[in-house]
Design a protein around this motif. Structure first.
Motif, PDB file in Angstrom:
ATOM      1  N   LYS A 150       0.824  -1.208   0.000  1.00 47.91           N
ATOM      2  CA  LYS A 150       0.000   0.000   0.000  1.00 47.91           C
ATOM      3  C   LYS A 150       0.860   1.261   0.000  1.00 47.91           C
ATOM      4  O   LYS A 150       0.576   2.219  -0.722  1.00 47.91           O
ATOM      5  CB  LYS A 150      -0.945  -0.015   1.200  1.00 47.91           C
ATOM      6  N   TRP A 199     -13.776  -7.813  -9.163  1.00 47.40           N
ATOM      7  CA  TRP A 199     -13.687  -7.407  -7.764  1.00 47.40           C
ATOM      8  C   TRP A 199     -14.219  -8.550  -6.907  1.00 47.40           C
ATOM      9  O   TRP A 199     -15.414  -8.701  -6.728  1.00 47.40           O
ATOM     10  CB  TRP A 199     -14.482  -6.132  -7.543  1.00 47.40           C
ATOM     11  N   LEU A 338      -8.934  -6.672  -2.412  1.00 48.73           N
ATOM     12  CA  LEU A 338      -9.023  -5.559  -1.472  1.00 48.73           C
ATOM     13  C   LEU A 338     -10.473  -5.080  -1.381  1.00 48.73           C
ATOM     14  O   LEU A 338     -11.227  -5.161  -2.347  1.00 48.73           O
ATOM     15  CB  LEU A 338      -8.114  -4.409  -1.903  1.00 48.73           C
ATOM     16  N   TYR A 339     -10.836  -4.550  -0.226  1.00 48.14           N
ATOM     17  CA  TYR A 339     -12.198  -4.075  -0.014  1.00 48.14           C
ATOM     18  C   TYR A 339     -12.365  -2.619  -0.456  1.00 48.14           C
ATOM     19  O   TYR A 339     -13.433  -2.223  -0.909  1.00 48.14           O
ATOM     20  CB  TYR A 339     -12.579  -4.195   1.466  1.00 48.14           C
ATOM     21  N   ASP A 340     -11.345  -1.814  -0.278  1.00 48.76           N
ATOM     22  CA  ASP A 340     -11.436  -0.371  -0.500  1.00 48.76           C
ATOM     23  C   ASP A 340     -11.279  -0.054  -1.984  1.00 48.76           C
ATOM     24  O   ASP A 340     -10.260  -0.398  -2.606  1.00 48.76           O
ATOM     25  CB  ASP A 340     -10.355   0.335   0.316  1.00 48.76           C
ATOM     26  N   ARG A 341     -12.267   0.616  -2.581  1.00 50.00           N
ATOM     27  CA  ARG A 341     -12.178   0.986  -3.994  1.00 50.00           C
ATOM     28  C   ARG A 341     -11.088   2.020  -4.221  1.00 50.00           C
ATOM     29  O   ARG A 341     -10.438   2.027  -5.268  1.00 50.00           O
ATOM     30  CB  ARG A 341     -13.524   1.537  -4.475  1.00 50.00           C
ATOM     31  N   GLY A 342     -10.887   2.912  -3.248  1.00 55.60           N
ATOM     32  CA  GLY A 342      -9.811   3.886  -3.386  1.00 55.60           C
ATOM     33  C   GLY A 342      -8.445   3.233  -3.440  1.00 55.60           C
ATOM     34  O   GLY A 342      -7.567   3.666  -4.203  1.00 55.60           O
ATOM     35  N   GLN A 343      -8.250   2.185  -2.638  1.00 59.14           N
ATOM     36  CA  GLN A 343      -6.979   1.465  -2.677  1.00 59.14           C
ATOM     37  C   GLN A 343      -6.813   0.718  -3.988  1.00 59.14           C
ATOM     38  O   GLN A 343      -5.703   0.629  -4.530  1.00 59.14           O
ATOM     39  CB  GLN A 343      -6.907   0.499  -1.494  1.00 59.14           C
TER      40      GLN A 343
END
Length: 482
Positions: A150, A199, A338-343
């Motif tokens: 990250k 996803w 990953l769960y976060d769309r921003g990540q």
């Protein structure tokens, strides 16, 4: 007296038999509460990893003067040449954040080195492997490996994004237009298309929004523009997978600089006509705008067939770029975990930045230098500086005006005037040019200024009826704007 004692004993027996299971359930609840509240008070499990020893192994394997593995194996495993990774990326990330430096904890023990963190991150992107996959070879735990990845993608975007995610500058636009002119498409900047990334960790409540019929699984869409050398000039990621290319385009910032007057101004000649707007090669779903050049869905003449063949061939540049990008960074080929769309967006943009860095680093000399041919006609392309710089304030009214003029052009209403039909009766025909098709037909021969009757064929309609084609020609009309 005896009866009273017996009744008391029976009642006591019933009371204690009821209280015992209640006491057990209360004890179990208290035990669970203590376990949940006191788990941080217990000693953490610690695995003593010989980090320094395995850092020396990593250096001797790849980064020493006489490494164990040759450069071709390093290129295959790290997806780039060793100087680019070691000198350009690792050193610059160390200047960007103290996380990519060798630090010492409170007990005086040395932590992970920048090489170990960057290697763990680049291997996760290149191989799409799990976070703890490299624990055996790098001695880095699952949580630390994910943290390193990250920080790595965030640092790559922050340090190199301004250069390798840039829109074409004046020099870039001039070079791209000259390449397009040599390939038979003057004014072409590149080709545009979209790519889906599955996803896996999509929330259940969102799966209907992110799933499209042809994909069958939740996906997130990436819109990109690529040139012939596979450099990706535009990237827009994050639209739900149920959308199509037009929905993505309506949310994209692709033409924002052009609308604000901050893009280079171009001029080029085609068949003696001067044009002031560059374009992208696109497939049939994109709207009929001047900035998109599409193929002919049903070419009839040899000229149309040749054009369709060339357009569809040159349009494959973006498909090639998507293929190389997913082949090079397998994390984009495998389902996102990953769960976060921003990540996820940071991962995609970082992969594109690294992709462009590799394209620039491995570009051949003959691709950079122009081959001068004295027998070749001089280029008609001219590129000027933008009207406004990025620091200038652009009124919003100007943006709306440019959007209305260049992007949202209304359908032209063509008045063909009066003509004779087959029975000799005067008729007045009005045609509405449909932007969703490439050919338009009429049964009135008198409207054509030129007609080539050698072109024949048939057209089948949706109701099953078939109409013969007896020619193809040209009409002259006046649009609404004169």
């Amino acid at each position: 007296m005896v009866a009273w004692i017996c009744s008391f004993s029976c009642g006591a027996r019933n009371f204690f038999s009821t209280w015992k299971p209640l006491h057990k359930s209360m004890a179990s609840v208290e035990a669970l509460g203590e376990e949940a509240s006191d788990h941080r008070l217990r000693a953490r499990s610690y695995i003593k990893r010989p980090r320094e020893e395995y850092h020396d192994h990593l250096v001797s394997d790849y980064f020493s003067d006489n490494p164990l593995y040759p450069p071709n194996i390093f290129r295959r495993r790290f997806r780039m040449q060793m100087p680019l990774f070691l000198i350009h990326i690792v050193d610059e990330l160390g200047k960007w954040s103290g996380y990519f430096t060798t630090r010492v904890d409170a007990l005086g023990q040395q932590g992970l080195t920048p090489l170990q963190k960057c290697t763990a991150a680049i291997r996760q992107l290149a191989n799409g492997s799990a976070a703890d996959h490299l624990d055996e070879s790098l001695k880095i735990g699952e949580t630390t490996s994910m943290e390193a990845m990250k920080y790595f993608v965030e640092g790559v975007i922050a340090v190199f994004g301004e250069r390798y995610l840039r829109r074409p500058t004046k020099e870039d636009a001039e070079r791209l237009l000259k390449i397009g002119e040599r390939r038979g498409f003057p004014g072409m900047f590149g080709s545009i298309d979209c790519m889906h990334w599955q996803w896996e960790r999509c929330p259940t409540a969102w799966k209907g929004q992110f799933t499209r019929g042809d994909q069958k699984v939740p996906t997130i869409i990436l819109e990109a523009v690529a040139s012939h050398d596979l450099w990706i000039w535009h990237a827009f990621f994050g639209v739900a997978g149920s959308s199509n290319d037009i929905n993505v385009l309506q949310q994209s910032h692709l033409f924002m600089e052009e609308l604000k007057g901050q893009a280079p101004r171009v001029q080029y000649m085609v068949n003696g006509n001067q044009y002031n707007t560059g374009y992208y090669l696109a497939d049939g779903i994109y709207p009929e705008w001047a900035v998109f050049v599409k193929s002919i869905s049903m070419p009839i003449s040899d000229k149309d067939k040749l054009y369709a063949q060339e357009q569809e061939g040159k349009r494959k540049d973006i498909k090639r770029a998507f293929g190389v990008l997913r082949r090079r960074w397998s994390v984009l080929k495998k389902p996102a975990r990953l769960y976060d769309r921003g990540q996820l967006e940071k991962v995609v943009l970082a992969c594109i930045v690294l992709h462009n860095m590799i394209v620039e680093d491995e570009k051949k000399v003959e691709d950079i230098e122009e081959n001068l041919d004295l027998n070749e006609a001089p280029s008609t392309v001219t590129v000027q500086e933008p009207e406004f710089s990025p620091e200038d304030y652009v009124p919003f009214e100007r943006v709306l005006q440019n959007e209305q003029v260049y992007l949202n052009e209304e359908r032209a209403v063509v008045e063909l005037g009066k003509s004779e039909d087959r029975s000799g009766k005067l008729t007045s025909d009005v045609w509405y040019l449909d932007t969703s098709v490439s050919n338009h037909m009429t049964g009135n021969r008198g409207v054509f200024s030129e007609l080539d009757q050698s072109i024949t064929g048939t057209v089948k309609f949706g109701d099953g009826s078939v109409v013969d084609i007896v020619g193809r020609g040209t009409i002259i009309f006046a649009a609404q704007d004169g």
